[in-house]
Design a protein around this motif. Sequence first.
Motif, short mmCIF file in Angstrom:
data_model
loop_
_atom_site.label_atom_id
_atom_site.label_comp_id
_atom_site.label_asym_id
_atom_site.label_seq_id
_atom_site.Cartn_x
_atom_site.Cartn_y
_atom_site.Cartn_z
N ALA A 295 0.88 -1.20 0.03
CA ALA A 295 -0.02 0.10 -0.09
C ALA A 295 0.95 1.15 0.05
O ALA A 295 0.67 2.39 -0.55
CB ALA A 295 -0.92 0.24 1.33
N CYS A 296 2.04 1.19 0.63
CA CYS A 296 3.07 2.40 0.82
C CYS A 296 3.50 2.55 -0.72
O CYS A 296 3.76 3.64 -1.14
CB CYS A 296 4.01 2.10 1.88
SG CYS A 296 5.19 3.46 1.92
N ALA A 297 3.69 1.40 -1.34
CA ALA A 297 4.58 1.44 -2.63
C ALA A 297 3.58 2.12 -3.55
O ALA A 297 3.75 2.86 -4.57
CB ALA A 297 5.07 0.27 -2.95
N ALA A 298 2.01 1.76 -3.53
CA ALA A 298 1.22 2.09 -4.27
C ALA A 298 0.79 3.45 -4.16
O ALA A 298 0.63 4.32 -5.01
CB ALA A 298 -0.07 1.31 -4.20
N GLN A 299 0.76 3.95 -2.85
CA GLN A 299 0.59 5.45 -2.48
C GLN A 299 1.55 6.35 -3.13
O GLN A 299 1.40 7.36 -3.73
CB GLN A 299 0.50 5.76 -1.07
CG GLN A 299 0.00 6.98 -0.80
CD GLN A 299 -0.17 7.15 0.69
OE1 GLN A 299 0.88 7.00 1.58
NE2 GLN A 299 -1.14 7.75 1.47
N LEU A 300 2.84 5.84 -3.02
CA LEU A 300 3.93 6.68 -3.52
C LEU A 300 3.94 6.80 -5.18
O LEU A 300 4.14 7.97 -5.76
CB LEU A 300 5.28 6.04 -2.94
CG LEU A 300 6.63 6.96 -3.47
CD1 LEU A 300 6.46 8.17 -3.13
CD2 LEU A 300 7.78 6.28 -3.41
N TYR A 301 3.68 5.50 -5.70
CA TYR A 301 3.30 5.56 -7.07
C TYR A 301 2.37 6.48 -7.81
O TYR A 301 2.88 7.28 -8.71
CB TYR A 301 3.22 4.06 -7.71
CG TYR A 301 3.00 3.94 -9.07
CD1 TYR A 301 3.84 4.12 -9.98
CD2 TYR A 301 1.56 3.92 -9.41
CE1 TYR A 301 3.59 4.06 -11.43
CE2 TYR A 301 1.24 3.63 -10.79
CZ TYR A 301 2.32 4.03 -11.74
OH TYR A 301 2.04 3.76 -13.07
N PHE A 302 1.05 6.44 -7.16
CA PHE A 302 0.30 7.41 -7.82
C PHE A 302 0.39 8.85 -7.25
O PHE A 302 0.04 9.47 -7.96
CB PHE A 302 -1.16 6.80 -7.20
CG PHE A 302 -1.76 5.48 -7.85
CD1 PHE A 302 -2.11 5.72 -9.29
CD2 PHE A 302 -1.60 4.37 -7.27
CE1 PHE A 302 -2.46 4.65 -9.68
CE2 PHE A 302 -2.30 3.12 -7.78
CZ PHE A 302 -2.54 3.37 -9.37
#
Length: 314
Positions: free
Chosen positions: A96-103
């Motif tokens: 979720a952290c990786a996805a948040q940073l990506y978007f």
Amino acid sequence: MRRQNQSMITEFILIGFSNLGDLQILLFFLFLLVYLTTLMANATIMTVIRLDRTLHNPMYFFLFVLSCSETCYTLVIVPKMLTNLLSTSQTISFPACAAQLYFFVGLACTNCFLIAVMGYDRYVAICNPLNYTLVVSRATCVQLILASSCCGFLISVVVNVLVFSVPFCASNRINHFFCDIFPVIKLGCTDTNVKEMVIFFLSILVLLVPLVLIFISYIFIVSTILKIASAEGQRKAFATCASHLTVVIVHYGCASFIYLRPTSLYSSEKDRLVAVTYTVITPLLNPLVYTLRNKEVKTALSKVLSRYSFPKTV
């Protein structure tokens, strides 16, 4: 060995505003109010542009896309931040952290490029008005938006790979209210200087290059406006650029303060305040600026409201 170390951390703790105690409740209601107002303001802008034919031109088409992008941008950050303000468990999983940073990075970069594209649109409209519809055609608008989005999310992929390829084997406490680049990469237990340098150069590409292009555009715009004979003509020409310039100053100013400096100068408290500005306040500022400072939008909004309001009883 790297995979083993990295797998030791399966979630992060977002410290955020946890040190503020009971003030978190006040912040929750304040940010919730701003967030709901932002959603409503951007939805209003998009609806008015969609329904009023007088706004069916490239300038407002770009504004429509920017409002849509800003709405998605806030959805990535604010709901989780609001949840953490009321929750005792302020964790976020590794994916979720990786996805948040990506978007977050993808949408932020896209917005930077879109604002630069809007500057180009103003340049053509004022400096080459006779060929405006030919140069900034519908097809060109779509191509510029797709190019902005593709470049933004491609850069985000590179940033995500750089940040999350770092082995995290020490603390999992992120000193921020969301998974931002430098607060996350600082948790790595290896030397990250090279990765930080690459991210810094990418920040220059995303922030300084569009800003320089906007600056050059406005040199030509001001030069052209000053050649207009009537003061009223000059005032109208400047008025069409005022909203865009306000957004440029706020957007690039906040982002440059955070990302165009060495990580050694990172200050969690001060940067958290600036981060609130560009993740919570700026997305609200854009529709307000374009509504309050733009006569065409205000007129279109009045027409739409009168068209779809309940009929008066006789």
